[in-house]
Design an enzyme around this catalytic site. Sequence first.
Site, PDB file in Angstrom:
ATOM      1  N   ARG A   1     -11.792 -10.851  -0.350  1.00 52.56           N
ATOM      2  CA  ARG A   1     -10.745 -10.591   0.624  1.00 52.56           C
ATOM      3  C   ARG A   1     -11.399 -10.390   1.973  1.00 52.56           C
ATOM      4  NH1 ARG A   1      -8.632  -5.900  -2.881  1.00 52.56           N
ATOM      5  NH2 ARG A   1      -6.739  -6.460  -1.801  1.00 52.56           N
TER       6      ARG A   1
ATOM      7  N   LYS B   1       0.144   3.434  -5.570  1.00 52.06           N
ATOM      8  CA  LYS B   1       1.028   2.286  -5.362  1.00 52.06           C
ATOM      9  C   LYS B   1       1.969   2.074  -6.539  1.00 52.06           C
ATOM     10  CE  LYS B   1      -2.985   0.323  -3.121  1.00 52.06           C
ATOM     11  NZ  LYS B   1      -4.046  -0.697  -3.241  1.00 52.06           N
TER      12      LYS B   1
ATOM     13  N   GLU C   1       0.846  -1.203   0.000  1.00 51.33           N
ATOM     14  CA  GLU C   1       0.000   0.000   0.000  1.00 51.33           C
ATOM     15  C   GLU C   1       0.879   1.251   0.000  1.00 51.33           C
ATOM     16  OE1 GLU C   1      -3.610  -0.351   2.411  1.00 51.33           O
ATOM     17  OE2 GLU C   1      -3.084  -2.422   2.750  1.00 51.33           O
TER      18      GLU C   1
ATOM     19  N   ARG D   1     -21.116   7.220  -6.276  1.00 51.42           N
ATOM     20  CA  ARG D   1     -21.054   5.767  -6.459  1.00 51.42           C
ATOM     21  C   ARG D   1     -22.055   5.070  -5.544  1.00 51.42           C
ATOM     22  NH1 ARG D   1     -16.037   4.592  -9.114  1.00 51.42           N
ATOM     23  NH2 ARG D   1     -16.521   2.396  -8.756  1.00 51.42           N
TER      24      ARG D   1
ATOM     25  N   ARG E   1       5.012 -13.798  -5.705  1.00 53.01           N
ATOM     26  CA  ARG E   1       3.798 -14.163  -6.442  1.00 53.01           C
ATOM     27  C   ARG E   1       3.767 -13.604  -7.863  1.00 53.01           C
ATOM     28  NH1 ARG E   1      -1.108 -13.041  -2.443  1.00 53.01           N
ATOM     29  NH2 ARG E   1      -2.243 -14.180  -4.034  1.00 53.01           N
TER      30      ARG E   1
END
Length: 282
Positions: A266, A61, A3, A156, A114
């Site tokens: 998540r 990021k 982050e 939103r 990963r």
Amino acid sequence: MPELPEVETVRRGLASVVTGRRVDAVSVLHPRPVRRHAAGPEDFAATLTGRRFGEPRRRGKYLWLPLEDGDAVLAHLGMSGQFRVDAPAAELPRNTRVLFNLDDGRQLRFVDQRMFGGLSVSPGGAELPDEVAHIGRDLFDPDLDVDALVARIRRRGSGIKRVLLDQTVTSGIGNIYADEALWHSGVHYDHPADGLAPRRVRALLDAARDVMSDALTVGGTSFDALYVNVNGESGYFDRTLNAYGREGLPCARCGTPIVREHFMNRSSFFCPRCQTVPRRES
DNA sequence: CTGTGGTCCTGTATGC
DNA sequence: TGCATACAGGACCACA
């Protein structure tokens, strides 16, 4: 180490190492991290050899290393990317993917377990790579228009956490700091964004900025050796987390056990008493 | 345009 | 001990 505070920690570490340095040699040990370089790993290495770095920059990021000729090396750490600096003869960390030999005798290593992250060359990207242009300004950007951001968030209809994690709206916030900001401001992760008063959205953004700023002062959050700075050291912010990773532990405000739920594939951690969602109308 | 869910990878922890 | 499963801090892409 994903982050904003962790990426900024890396950027600062890189700044003292690569700025002004020339690349003497590049080795791509695994093709996947350079998959976005269409011409292939060999071309990636060849095109960077002999060029000189400017001062690393960041938005959200995303991180990029400008080259003196106006291009840039764009980097995203994904879920597990690291930059490490060491002597070329030093043992390579596990999952080392790309090596840059610098003209001062040091070696920059891109390590990524990963491989969700990666490196690419961004032509003309020194100021702002095209690949980053679609990302919203982050909460530390002096040119951020907070009023416009608040208004955009309130247009939103989805849950507020989904909106906070949408990097095109505002960048840099990830799963940890979203949960922390929501906890600090007493907002449930699935509260419809368009149902929050402007002042609550503003307070939420202030909380997100504050918690990321606090994390940055201690080198970011790290739970294990996967998230480290360029010298391989972990940050200390995990000791200060109030929600993330604290399932079953008492809320620091009211003592109610923190709850964990699955949201957007998540985990979300929140206090069921401090952060209640109003029933959605149907 | 907005909203949602699957997928890309490797590694570790946990449970049977 | 083996084996299976769940989970990990992110972003992209296809599709409704």
